[in-house]
Design a protein around this motif. Structure first.
Motif, short mmCIF file in Angstrom:
data_model
loop_
_atom_site.label_atom_id
_atom_site.label_comp_id
_atom_site.label_asym_id
_atom_site.label_seq_id
_atom_site.Cartn_x
_atom_site.Cartn_y
_atom_site.Cartn_z
N VAL A 98 23.88 107.24 5.03
CA VAL A 98 24.16 108.40 4.19
C VAL A 98 22.90 109.22 3.95
O VAL A 98 22.93 110.45 3.89
N LEU A 99 21.76 108.56 3.85
CA LEU A 99 20.51 109.25 3.62
C LEU A 99 19.82 109.67 4.92
O LEU A 99 18.68 110.15 4.90
N GLY A 100 20.50 109.48 6.06
CA GLY A 100 19.97 109.94 7.34
C GLY A 100 18.83 109.11 7.87
O GLY A 100 18.01 109.61 8.66
N LEU A 101 18.76 107.83 7.49
CA LEU A 101 17.66 106.97 7.91
C LEU A 101 18.11 105.79 8.76
O LEU A 101 17.31 104.92 9.08
N MET A 102 19.37 105.76 9.14
CA MET A 102 19.89 104.60 9.82
C MET A 102 19.48 104.55 11.29
O MET A 102 19.77 105.46 12.07
N GLN A 103 18.73 103.53 11.63
CA GLN A 103 18.44 103.12 13.01
C GLN A 103 18.47 101.61 13.03
O GLN A 103 18.09 100.97 12.03
N THR A 104 18.90 101.02 14.12
CA THR A 104 19.05 99.57 14.15
C THR A 104 17.74 98.87 13.83
O THR A 104 17.70 97.95 13.01
N PHE A 105 16.66 99.30 14.48
CA PHE A 105 15.37 98.65 14.23
C PHE A 105 14.96 98.79 12.77
O PHE A 105 14.48 97.84 12.15
N ARG A 106 15.15 100.00 12.20
CA ARG A 106 14.76 100.23 10.81
C ARG A 106 15.61 99.38 9.86
O ARG A 106 15.12 98.80 8.90
N PHE A 107 16.91 99.31 10.12
CA PHE A 107 17.82 98.49 9.31
C PHE A 107 17.40 97.03 9.34
O PHE A 107 17.34 96.36 8.30
N VAL A 108 17.10 96.53 10.52
CA VAL A 108 16.68 95.13 10.66
C VAL A 108 15.36 94.90 9.93
O VAL A 108 15.19 93.92 9.19
N ALA A 109 14.39 95.80 10.13
CA ALA A 109 13.08 95.62 9.52
C ALA A 109 13.16 95.64 7.99
O ALA A 109 12.58 94.77 7.32
N ILE A 110 13.89 96.59 7.42
CA ILE A 110 14.03 96.66 5.96
C ILE A 110 14.76 95.44 5.43
O ILE A 110 14.36 94.86 4.41
N SER A 111 15.81 95.03 6.12
CA SER A 111 16.57 93.85 5.66
C SER A 111 15.70 92.60 5.68
O SER A 111 15.74 91.80 4.74
N LEU A 112 14.93 92.42 6.75
CA LEU A 112 14.06 91.25 6.83
C LEU A 112 12.99 91.27 5.74
O LEU A 112 12.67 90.22 5.15
N LEU A 113 12.43 92.44 5.45
CA LEU A 113 11.43 92.52 4.39
C LEU A 113 12.04 92.19 3.03
O LEU A 113 11.41 91.53 2.20
N LEU A 114 13.26 92.64 2.79
CA LEU A 114 13.94 92.30 1.54
C LEU A 114 14.20 90.79 1.46
O LEU A 114 14.06 90.18 0.40
N ILE A 115 14.59 90.20 2.58
CA ILE A 115 14.87 88.76 2.61
C ILE A 115 13.60 87.96 2.36
O ILE A 115 13.62 86.95 1.63
N LEU A 116 12.48 88.41 2.91
CA LEU A 116 11.24 87.65 2.82
C LEU A 116 10.49 87.85 1.51
O LEU A 116 9.74 86.96 1.09
N SER A 117 10.67 89.00 0.86
CA SER A 117 9.79 89.33 -0.26
C SER A 117 10.47 89.55 -1.60
O SER A 117 9.80 89.82 -2.59
N THR A 118 11.80 89.44 -1.66
CA THR A 118 12.50 89.68 -2.93
C THR A 118 13.47 88.55 -3.24
O THR A 118 13.68 87.64 -2.43
N ALA A 119 14.10 88.66 -4.39
CA ALA A 119 15.08 87.65 -4.82
C ALA A 119 16.42 87.78 -4.11
O ALA A 119 17.30 86.93 -4.31
N LEU A 120 16.59 88.81 -3.27
CA LEU A 120 17.90 89.11 -2.69
C LEU A 120 18.58 87.91 -2.02
O LEU A 120 19.75 87.65 -2.29
N PRO A 121 17.92 87.15 -1.12
CA PRO A 121 18.64 86.04 -0.47
C PRO A 121 19.03 84.93 -1.45
O PRO A 121 20.03 84.26 -1.25
N TRP A 122 18.27 84.75 -2.50
CA TRP A 122 18.61 83.75 -3.51
C TRP A 122 19.80 84.20 -4.35
O TRP A 122 20.65 83.38 -4.72
#
Length: 467
Positions: A98-122
């Motif tokens: 919706v914000l015009g930022l969707m690319q597969t690589f970018r989606f994967v990179a942001i998701s992995l950073l959230l998984i590694l550095s935030t409480a999100l996966p817990w």
């Protein structure tokens, strides 16, 4: 021909790994549960699980979330974690799109950073309402600004999801309601940036969530009523701040409160009073004390307004700094274990075999990373918003940043003032700030790359001799 074939092969190889990583993300997002060997449990989980079986309402325990957990029992609750994981990734990619930022690589990179550095996966790996607090903010925002960029199916899905998120916890409903009110107040200033249709749909989700909760309460208890417990939780916070002791000291000579004989023995914290071994149990817990606690809460607000205001501001400020992952998720959660043993005996063996029940879950090392990332993300989010407003840049990313800042403040006010500061209330919302900051960085990097590509072309053009 060979050059074209080689180019196509290189393009296919370049897209293979990002797509493979994207397929693995749902599993990575609930990796803590796989490591544990069972969905993570929390101190409050048992209260939600018991709602289906006990047929009465308990303070601060949503029957909607209890029903949601009940339908996952046959799978050992893994279906609940699948829903939480897929819903999270759906909202992350939809926000990027919706914000015009969707690319597969970018989606994967942001998701992995959230998984590694935030409480999100817990949060996604836990049987608790907290995952829906941050996701509810994203889904509400997408309802408002999505417009022509989302399909009818996506709008309907966002509506149902937001209503459900609102129904899982009163604090989440309060935050989402506050965002809707803020949206309507800002509409005259922002005009078409906040479409009336989007604001109306978002506001109706609050109504739908409230109706969903009351219908579930009626289905399980036979009562058309709201989930009880607001006064009791607020009373605990005021007791922790010393306000209750002062009120009893001022009024016990004239009024016969049940707590008067105990006014010099009140516990130091709200958790000790409400959930420990205290006079609260002796006096009948919520059923026996709710009227008295409500009376003291209301009248102490009138008697000590300045004290109450100061205590509320301190609690809100402290809550903004309480963002550590894992509160209430250690091995000592006997109530939740007892509920599973009593009502879901088929789950006892796998539950008891999990690492969590052997005290193998320790968040000390994790929070060496999570806490600085959460605090830095919130600070960076405020800085990004301030800079965007100074430059009068009111695009959708700025609106999302403003939405998340308001959500963080609203969450801190509601949870800190009513319940008192707790890490789990902050951790469940802070990851959204990290997500927005990562999107802002991704957009900046994309702009820099585009500028780098354009500049050589300009240089070549300017160096070409005139004919």
């Amino acid at each position: 021909m060979t050059s074209t074939t080689d180019h196509l092969r290189a393009a296919a190889a370049g897209s293979f790994w990002p797509r493979l990583a994207a397929m693995a993300l749902p599993l990575l997002l609930i990796a803590p549960a796989f490591w544990n060997g069972y969905p993570l449990l929390q101190w409050d989980t048992g209260g939600y699980l018991a709602r289906w079986y006990e047929g009465y309402l308990v303070p601060s325990r949503s029957t909607v979330f209890g029903i949601y957990l009940h339908y996952g029992e046959s799978s050992g609750f893994w279906i609940n974690l699948a829903v939480q994981s897929l819903a999270t990734l759906w909202l992350v990619q939809l926000t990027l799109r919706v914000l015009g930022l969707m690319q597969t690589f970018r989606f994967v990179a942001i998701s992995l950073l959230l998984i590694l550095s935030t409480a999100l996966p817990w949060l996604a790996s836990m049987l608790l309402t907290d995952i829906f607090a941050g996701l509810g903010v994203l889904s509400l925002f997408l309802l408002v600004v999505g417009g022509q960029r989302t399909s009818a199916l996506e709008k309907n899905s966002l509506f149902v999801f937001t209503a459900f998120a609102a129904a899982t916890h009163s604090a989440t409903l309060g935050v989402l309601l506050g965002l809707c009110v803020a949206g309507w107040m800002a509409r005259p200033l922002l005009g078409r940036r906040l479409p009336i249709a989007g604001l109306a749909q978002a506001s109706l989700t609050i109504v739908a969530g409230g109706l969903m909760l009351m219908s579930a309460n009626h289905a399980l208890s036979g009562k058309w009523t709201w989930t009880p417990g607001g006064y009791g939780v607020a009373f605990g916070r005021m007791m922790q701040d010393g306000i209750v002791a002062r009120y009893l000291g001022d009024h016990c000579p004239r009024e016969a409160f049940k707590l008067c004989p105990y006014r010099n023995e009140l516990p130091a914290s709200a958790d000790q009073f409400l959930w420990g071994k205290s006079m609260f149990n002796t006096l009948g817990r919520f059923e026996g004390m709710n009227d008295e606690m409500g009376y003291i809460v209301v009248h102490s607000l009138a008697d000590y307004p300045a004290w109450q205001a100061g205590a509320a501001l301190r609690a809100m400020g402290q809550q903004l700094l309480h963002v550590a992952t894992g509160e209430g998720t250690n091995g000592w959660i006997p109530h939740t274990y007892g509920i599973i043993e009593r009502y879901i005996p088929a789950q006892v063996a796998p539950m008891r075999a999990a690492r969590q029940q052997h005290w193998a879950v320790n968040f000390d090392d994790i929070n060496w990373l999570h806490v600085p990332v959460a605090l830095a993300s919130m600070l960076a989010l405020v800085a990004f918003l301030a800079l965007a407003l100074r430059n009068r840049r009111l695009d959708d990313l700025t609106l999302l940043a403003a939405t998340v800042v308001l959500a963080l403040l609203g969450n801190a006010f509601i949870c800190g003032v009513i319940s008192g500061p707790h890490d789990r209330y902050g951790a469940r919302m802070a990851w959204v700030a990290t997500f927005v900051v990562l999107m802002a960085l991704a957009r900046r990097l994309s702009s820099d790359e585009t500028a780098d590509e354009i500049q050589p072309r300009r240089d070549r053009k300017s160096s070409t001799p005139a004919l």
